[in-house]
Write a protein that holds these residues in place. Structure first.
Motif, PDB file in Angstrom:
ATOM      1  N   LEU A  44     -41.055 -33.052 -25.802  1.00  0.00           N
ATOM      2  CA  LEU A  44     -41.752 -33.886 -24.814  1.00  0.00           C
ATOM      3  C   LEU A  44     -41.782 -35.349 -25.239  1.00  0.00           C
ATOM      4  O   LEU A  44     -41.561 -36.246 -24.423  1.00  0.00           O
ATOM      5  CB  LEU A  44     -43.173 -33.373 -24.594  1.00  0.00           C
ATOM      6  CG  LEU A  44     -43.293 -32.034 -23.872  1.00  0.00           C
ATOM      7  CD1 LEU A  44     -44.734 -31.529 -23.922  1.00  0.00           C
ATOM      8  CD2 LEU A  44     -42.820 -32.151 -22.436  1.00  0.00           C
ATOM      9  N   LEU A  45     -42.035 -35.593 -26.515  1.00  0.00           N
ATOM     10  CA  LEU A  45     -42.082 -36.962 -27.034  1.00  0.00           C
ATOM     11  C   LEU A  45     -40.741 -37.666 -26.877  1.00  0.00           C
ATOM     12  O   LEU A  45     -40.672 -38.782 -26.362  1.00  0.00           O
ATOM     13  CB  LEU A  45     -42.500 -36.964 -28.508  1.00  0.00           C
ATOM     14  CG  LEU A  45     -42.436 -38.313 -29.229  1.00  0.00           C
ATOM     15  CD1 LEU A  45     -43.469 -39.271 -28.659  1.00  0.00           C
ATOM     16  CD2 LEU A  45     -42.651 -38.131 -30.716  1.00  0.00           C
ATOM     17  N   THR A  46     -39.679 -37.007 -27.318  1.00  0.00           N
ATOM     18  CA  THR A  46     -38.364 -37.648 -27.238  1.00  0.00           C
ATOM     19  C   THR A  46     -37.932 -37.857 -25.790  1.00  0.00           C
ATOM     20  O   THR A  46     -37.351 -38.887 -25.463  1.00  0.00           O
ATOM     21  CB  THR A  46     -37.295 -36.839 -27.997  1.00  0.00           C
ATOM     22  OG1 THR A  46     -37.251 -35.506 -27.495  1.00  0.00           O
ATOM     23  CG2 THR A  46     -37.596 -36.825 -29.490  1.00  0.00           C
ATOM     24  N   THR A  47     -38.243 -36.901 -24.929  1.00  0.00           N
ATOM     25  CA  THR A  47     -37.890 -37.041 -23.515  1.00  0.00           C
ATOM     26  C   THR A  47     -38.645 -38.213 -22.881  1.00  0.00           C
ATOM     27  O   THR A  47     -38.060 -39.019 -22.146  1.00  0.00           O
ATOM     28  CB  THR A  47     -38.191 -35.738 -22.752  1.00  0.00           C
ATOM     29  OG1 THR A  47     -37.456 -34.672 -23.358  1.00  0.00           O
ATOM     30  CG2 THR A  47     -37.797 -35.854 -21.292  1.00  0.00           C
ATOM     31  N   ALA A  48     -39.936 -38.325 -23.190  1.00  0.00           N
ATOM     32  CA  ALA A  48     -40.744 -39.405 -22.627  1.00  0.00           C
ATOM     33  C   ALA A  48     -40.279 -40.769 -23.120  1.00  0.00           C
ATOM     34  O   ALA A  48     -40.165 -41.725 -22.346  1.00  0.00           O
ATOM     35  CB  ALA A  48     -42.213 -39.194 -22.976  1.00  0.00           C
ATOM     36  N   VAL A  49     -39.981 -40.881 -24.404  1.00  0.00           N
ATOM     37  CA  VAL A  49     -39.556 -42.168 -24.955  1.00  0.00           C
ATOM     38  C   VAL A  49     -38.186 -42.559 -24.414  1.00  0.00           C
ATOM     39  O   VAL A  49     -37.947 -43.717 -24.065  1.00  0.00           O
ATOM     40  CB  VAL A  49     -39.571 -42.155 -26.503  1.00  0.00           C
ATOM     41  CG1 VAL A  49     -38.982 -43.432 -27.073  1.00  0.00           C
ATOM     42  CG2 VAL A  49     -40.988 -41.960 -27.008  1.00  0.00           C
ATOM     43  N   LYS A  50     -37.277 -41.583 -24.305  1.00  0.00           N
ATOM     44  CA  LYS A  50     -35.959 -41.893 -23.744  1.00  0.00           C
ATOM     45  C   LYS A  50     -36.069 -42.335 -22.291  1.00  0.00           C
ATOM     46  O   LYS A  50     -35.348 -43.241 -21.855  1.00  0.00           O
ATOM     47  CB  LYS A  50     -35.017 -40.705 -23.887  1.00  0.00           C
ATOM     48  CG  LYS A  50     -34.523 -40.546 -25.314  1.00  0.00           C
ATOM     49  CD  LYS A  50     -33.504 -39.445 -25.459  1.00  0.00           C
ATOM     50  CE  LYS A  50     -33.058 -39.356 -26.914  1.00  0.00           C
ATOM     51  NZ  LYS A  50     -31.889 -38.524 -27.098  1.00  0.00           N
ATOM     52  N   LEU A 106     -34.439 -47.071 -32.399  1.00  0.00           N
ATOM     53  CA  LEU A 106     -35.371 -46.124 -31.785  1.00  0.00           C
ATOM     54  C   LEU A 106     -34.638 -44.877 -31.307  1.00  0.00           C
ATOM     55  O   LEU A 106     -35.122 -43.754 -31.493  1.00  0.00           O
ATOM     56  CB  LEU A 106     -36.119 -46.793 -30.636  1.00  0.00           C
ATOM     57  CG  LEU A 106     -37.255 -46.019 -29.998  1.00  0.00           C
ATOM     58  CD1 LEU A 106     -38.255 -45.513 -31.030  1.00  0.00           C
ATOM     59  CD2 LEU A 106     -37.961 -46.886 -28.976  1.00  0.00           C
ATOM     60  N   ASN A 107     -33.468 -45.058 -30.729  1.00  0.00           N
ATOM     61  CA  ASN A 107     -32.665 -43.895 -30.320  1.00  0.00           C
ATOM     62  C   ASN A 107     -32.280 -43.052 -31.529  1.00  0.00           C
ATOM     63  O   ASN A 107     -32.255 -41.822 -31.444  1.00  0.00           O
ATOM     64  CB  ASN A 107     -31.411 -44.347 -29.564  1.00  0.00           C
ATOM     65  CG  ASN A 107     -31.665 -44.491 -28.093  1.00  0.00           C
ATOM     66  OD1 ASN A 107     -32.273 -43.644 -27.467  1.00  0.00           O
ATOM     67  ND2 ASN A 107     -31.187 -45.596 -27.527  1.00  0.00           N
ATOM     68  N   GLY A 108     -32.001 -43.690 -32.650  1.00  0.00           N
ATOM     69  CA  GLY A 108     -31.690 -42.958 -33.878  1.00  0.00           C
ATOM     70  C   GLY A 108     -32.869 -42.140 -34.366  1.00  0.00           C
ATOM     71  O   GLY A 108     -32.709 -40.997 -34.817  1.00  0.00           O
ATOM     72  N   VAL A 109     -34.071 -42.708 -34.267  1.00  0.00           N
ATOM     73  CA  VAL A 109     -35.277 -41.982 -34.662  1.00  0.00           C
ATOM     74  C   VAL A 109     -35.475 -40.768 -33.760  1.00  0.00           C
ATOM     75  O   VAL A 109     -35.783 -39.668 -34.229  1.00  0.00           O
ATOM     76  CB  VAL A 109     -36.514 -42.914 -34.614  1.00  0.00           C
ATOM     77  CG1 VAL A 109     -37.809 -42.124 -34.767  1.00  0.00           C
ATOM     78  CG2 VAL A 109     -36.417 -43.991 -35.670  1.00  0.00           C
ATOM     79  N   LEU A 110     -35.268 -40.958 -32.468  1.00  0.00           N
ATOM     80  CA  LEU A 110     -35.425 -39.845 -31.523  1.00  0.00           C
ATOM     81  C   LEU A 110     -34.409 -38.743 -31.806  1.00  0.00           C
ATOM     82  O   LEU A 110     -34.752 -37.556 -31.771  1.00  0.00           O
ATOM     83  CB  LEU A 110     -35.276 -40.355 -30.083  1.00  0.00           C
ATOM     84  CG  LEU A 110     -36.342 -41.351 -29.629  1.00  0.00           C
ATOM     85  CD1 LEU A 110     -36.001 -41.896 -28.255  1.00  0.00           C
ATOM     86  CD2 LEU A 110     -37.721 -40.735 -29.651  1.00  0.00           C
ATOM     87  N   ASP A 111     -33.186 -39.136 -32.104  1.00  0.00           N
ATOM     88  CA  ASP A 111     -32.155 -38.145 -32.441  1.00  0.00           C
ATOM     89  C   ASP A 111     -32.517 -37.383 -33.711  1.00  0.00           C
ATOM     90  O   ASP A 111     -32.312 -36.169 -33.800  1.00  0.00           O
ATOM     91  CB  ASP A 111     -30.788 -38.821 -32.596  1.00  0.00           C
ATOM     92  CG  ASP A 111     -30.247 -39.336 -31.271  1.00  0.00           C
ATOM     93  OD1 ASP A 111     -30.710 -38.877 -30.200  1.00  0.00           O
ATOM     94  OD2 ASP A 111     -29.345 -40.198 -31.305  1.00  0.00           O
ATOM     95  N   ALA A 112     -33.100 -38.083 -34.685  1.00  0.00           N
ATOM     96  CA  ALA A 112     -33.511 -37.435 -35.933  1.00  0.00           C
ATOM     97  C   ALA A 112     -34.639 -36.430 -35.682  1.00  0.00           C
ATOM     98  O   ALA A 112     -34.660 -35.340 -36.261  1.00  0.00           O
ATOM     99  CB  ALA A 112     -33.949 -38.476 -36.959  1.00  0.00           C
ATOM    100  N   ILE A 113     -35.563 -36.782 -34.807  1.00  0.00           N
ATOM    101  CA  ILE A 113     -36.653 -35.865 -34.466  1.00  0.00           C
ATOM    102  C   ILE A 113     -36.095 -34.599 -33.835  1.00  0.00           C
ATOM    103  O   ILE A 113     -36.472 -33.482 -34.201  1.00  0.00           O
ATOM    104  CB  ILE A 113     -37.669 -36.543 -33.512  1.00  0.00           C
ATOM    105  CG1 ILE A 113     -38.439 -37.628 -34.259  1.00  0.00           C
ATOM    106  CG2 ILE A 113     -38.631 -35.516 -32.914  1.00  0.00           C
ATOM    107  CD1 ILE A 113     -39.290 -38.507 -33.358  1.00  0.00           C
ATOM    108  N   LEU A 114     -35.174 -34.779 -32.884  1.00  0.00           N
ATOM    109  CA  LEU A 114     -34.570 -33.616 -32.224  1.00  0.00           C
ATOM    110  C   LEU A 114     -33.788 -32.759 -33.211  1.00  0.00           C
ATOM    111  O   LEU A 114     -33.851 -31.528 -33.166  1.00  0.00           O
ATOM    112  CB  LEU A 114     -33.664 -34.063 -31.078  1.00  0.00           C
ATOM    113  CG  LEU A 114     -34.381 -34.623 -29.852  1.00  0.00           C
ATOM    114  CD1 LEU A 114     -33.376 -35.237 -28.885  1.00  0.00           C
ATOM    115  CD2 LEU A 114     -35.212 -33.545 -29.168  1.00  0.00           C
ATOM    116  N   GLU A 115     -33.076 -33.402 -34.110  1.00  0.00           N
ATOM    117  CA  GLU A 115     -32.275 -32.668 -35.087  1.00  0.00           C
ATOM    118  C   GLU A 115     -33.172 -31.858 -36.028  1.00  0.00           C
ATOM    119  O   GLU A 115     -32.923 -30.676 -36.274  1.00  0.00           O
ATOM    120  CB  GLU A 115     -31.405 -33.634 -35.892  1.00  0.00           C
ATOM    121  CG  GLU A 115     -30.483 -32.939 -36.867  1.00  0.00           C
ATOM    122  CD  GLU A 115     -29.603 -33.923 -37.620  1.00  0.00           C
ATOM    123  OE1 GLU A 115     -29.265 -33.611 -38.775  1.00  0.00           O
ATOM    124  OE2 GLU A 115     -29.269 -34.987 -37.077  1.00  0.00           O
TER     125      GLU A 115
END
Length: 91
Positions: free
Chosen positions: A37-43, A67-76
């Motif tokens: 939910l966090l990554t989807t909302a931020v994207k 910021l996109n890199g941080v979101l990708d790291a969270i998802l990974e």
């Protein structure tokens, strides 16, 4: 009422304040549901950042990329990279 110029000056001052480029270590423990939910909302917010009153519209392009890199790291780390990609393809 504040003008767009004043808002722009405020955001630029905030982003250029001393220490704003310093690295910080964050340690989070969230559920996979919250991570998705966090990554989807931020994207979604990044996509809407074209708005001239958005904080991201005043940031350098590298800030958005970071910021996109941080979101990708969270998802990974949550094991949700493929799930996120499939959900994005649906929308």
């Amino acid at each position: 009422m504040e003008t767009k110029i004043e808002i722009r000056m405020l955001f630029e001052t905030l982003l250029s304040s001393p220490g704003m480029t310093d690295q910080v270590k964050l340690e989070l423990k969230v559920s996979r549901q919250t991570a998705l939910l966090l990554t989807t909302a931020v994207k979604a917010g990044l996509s809407a950042a074209k708005n001239e009153n958005s904080l991201l519209s005043f940031a350098e392009a590298s800030a958005s990329a970071e910021l996109n890199g941080v979101l990708d790291a969270i998802l990974e780390k949550a094991g949700l990279t493929q799930t996120s990609k499939k959900l994005a393809a649906l929308g």
